[in-house]
Scaffold this active site. Structure first.
Site: not given
Ligand code: PGA
Length: 249
Positions: A150, A143, A145, A72
């Protein structure tokens, strides 16, 4: 059902995943089809990228026959933007290994609004043209994702433009000077793109991820929690530290 591997800390887990990656790369000769990795950003994969860099530097692991696709990119951020995932990936990995720049694919956050649909299709097509993703690396958002898919994301979606959840924008605000600078939209591989990978390795560290890891593995498969779709993938491993695994049954 995904398998889980639990390690004392993120470094041990990352090193173990890096061993798997190195073996995959070395299983191909220089004239074989390149190995294709899907890559993730965030703080989670940093120790993993550090170990890949060490394997390149100290153990002659070459990435010349590797192709990468990042999950992404924020919409509106270009390569020169220090908060862009383009910048993150070069700083954390690509500038330190010998992967050819022509083999690096990261969604272009500066795609013109009226070209986005075509651009997303072309990103998806580029993945198909090299034979699909052999190993997709994932983190998991607090969350649930995966990529920027999302809660509410469709199971079969291909690369698309999404609105970021408020939770994601707050989680990522620390990387920006001000909360309102966090972009509101992104280009992301869809859940369908991710699930087409032949193999998937999801990493999660710390107590902060323990509840969502349990839900993703043992809760219902639902688009309220996109990582739960991985329960239906034939070859997924969750690489966890003891804290992230602490709520598993
Ligand atoms: P993080 O994010 O590695 O900064 O915890 C993980 C994600 O959003 O996939």
């Amino acid at each position: 059902m995904p398998t889980t591997q639990v390690y004392p800390d993120p470094i041990a887990a990352s090193n173990s995943l890096a061993v798997e990656v190195a073996a995959l790369i070395r299983s191909r000769g220089p004239n074989d089809r390149p190995i294709v990795f899907g890559l993730a950003t965030g703080t989670t994969p940093l120790p993993f990228y550090a170990e890949l860099e060490r394997l390149y530097r100290d153990e002659n692991l070459s990435f010349k026959n590797v192709i990468t696709f990042n999950l992404d990119e924020y919409l509106g951020l270009g390569p020169q933007d220090p908060q862009s995932y383009w910048h993150f990936m070069h700083e954390s990995l690509f500038d330190h290994i010998d992967v050819p720049s022509a083999h690096i694919n990261i969604p272009n956050g500066m795609t013109a609004p009226d070209d986005l649909e075509r651009y997303c299709r072309s990103y998806e097509q580029a993945i198909q043209e090299v034979g699909g993703i052999d190993l997709q690396i994932l983190g998991i958002g607090s969350n649930g994702h995966i990529g920027f898919n999302e809660p509410g994301a469709a199971r079969d979606a291909h690369t698309l433009v999404v609105d970021l959840a408020e939770k994601t924008r707050t989680d990522n605000a620390a990387f920006f000077d001000a909360d309102e600078e966090v972009p509101t939209r992104a280009i992301t591989m869809g859940c369908g793109t991710i699930l087409s990978a032949k193999r998937i390795a999801l990493m999660a560290w710390g107590e902060r991820k323990a509840a969502i890891v349990r839900e993703a593995l043992h809760g219902p498969v639902t688009n309220d929690l996109p990582a739960s779709f991985l329960q239906e993938h034939p070859d997924t491993t969750f690489y966890l530290d003891t804290a992230a695994a602490s709520l598993l049954p």
